[in-house]
Design an enzyme around this catalytic site. Structure first.
Site, PDB file in Angstrom:
ATOM      1  N   ASP A 195      45.916  28.278  39.165  1.00 39.84           N
ATOM      2  CA  ASP A 195      47.036  27.744  39.163  1.00 39.84           C
ATOM      3  C   ASP A 195      47.608  28.426  38.477  1.00 39.84           C
ATOM      4  OD1 ASP A 195      46.160  24.789  39.783  1.00 39.84           O
ATOM      5  OD2 ASP A 195      45.103  24.400  37.802  1.00 39.84           O
ATOM      6  N   TYR A 250      33.262  30.694  38.282  1.00 44.43           N
ATOM      7  CA  TYR A 250      34.861  30.694  37.232  1.00 44.43           C
ATOM      8  C   TYR A 250      34.343  30.154  35.963  1.00 44.43           C
ATOM      9  CZ  TYR A 250      36.550  28.467  41.661  1.00 44.43           C
ATOM     10  OH  TYR A 250      37.261  28.574  42.761  1.00 44.43           O
TER      11      TYR A 250
END
Length: 125
Positions: free
Chosen positions: A64, A122
């Site tokens: 994002d 992540y």
């Protein structure tokens, strides 16, 4: 009867694997969205500038806006005559300072960064 020869005038290609790192604060995510600049847009533009051919690639995940990466993998087909170290240096000169490409290597022709990824990590801060 002689076999039909497939004579195309396109150069032979090989699959390449690249590691991409970036500071995402300057971009609106990884994937091209047609409205705002994304990491993919910058990479494609640089690669097309260097190679002078249309480029598309596959990636292991997308991010994002504002997200950074230290090792996102992409795969793409390049002309078989591409000298990978020179290609990497040329790309990096066009995409710095917020994006960098490293660990460029030839891969098996069936390798796809998206579908062959075996893990992703992540970290959120």
């Amino acid at each position: 009867m002689e076999p039909v020869k497939n004579e195309t005038h396109e150069p032979a290609t090989r699959r390449a694997r690249l590691r991409v790192g970036y500071h995402g604060g300057f971009f609106h995510g990884f994937a091209s969205n047609g409205e705002t600049e994304a990491i993919e847009d910058v990479l494609v533009h640089a690669m097309q500038t260097v190679l002078r051919i249309p480029i598309s690639f596959s990636t292991a995940g997308r991010t994002d806006a504002g997200v950074h990466s230290r090792g996102q993998i992409i795969s793409l087909d390049l002309p078989a005559t591409t000298h990978l170290p020179s290609f990497m240096r040329s790309i990096n000169s066009l995409i710095k300072p917020h994006i960098s490409v490293s660990d460029v290597e030839w891969a098996n022709d069936d390798f796809d960064a998206r579908y062959n990824a075996t893990w992703r990590r992540y970290r959120y801060f």
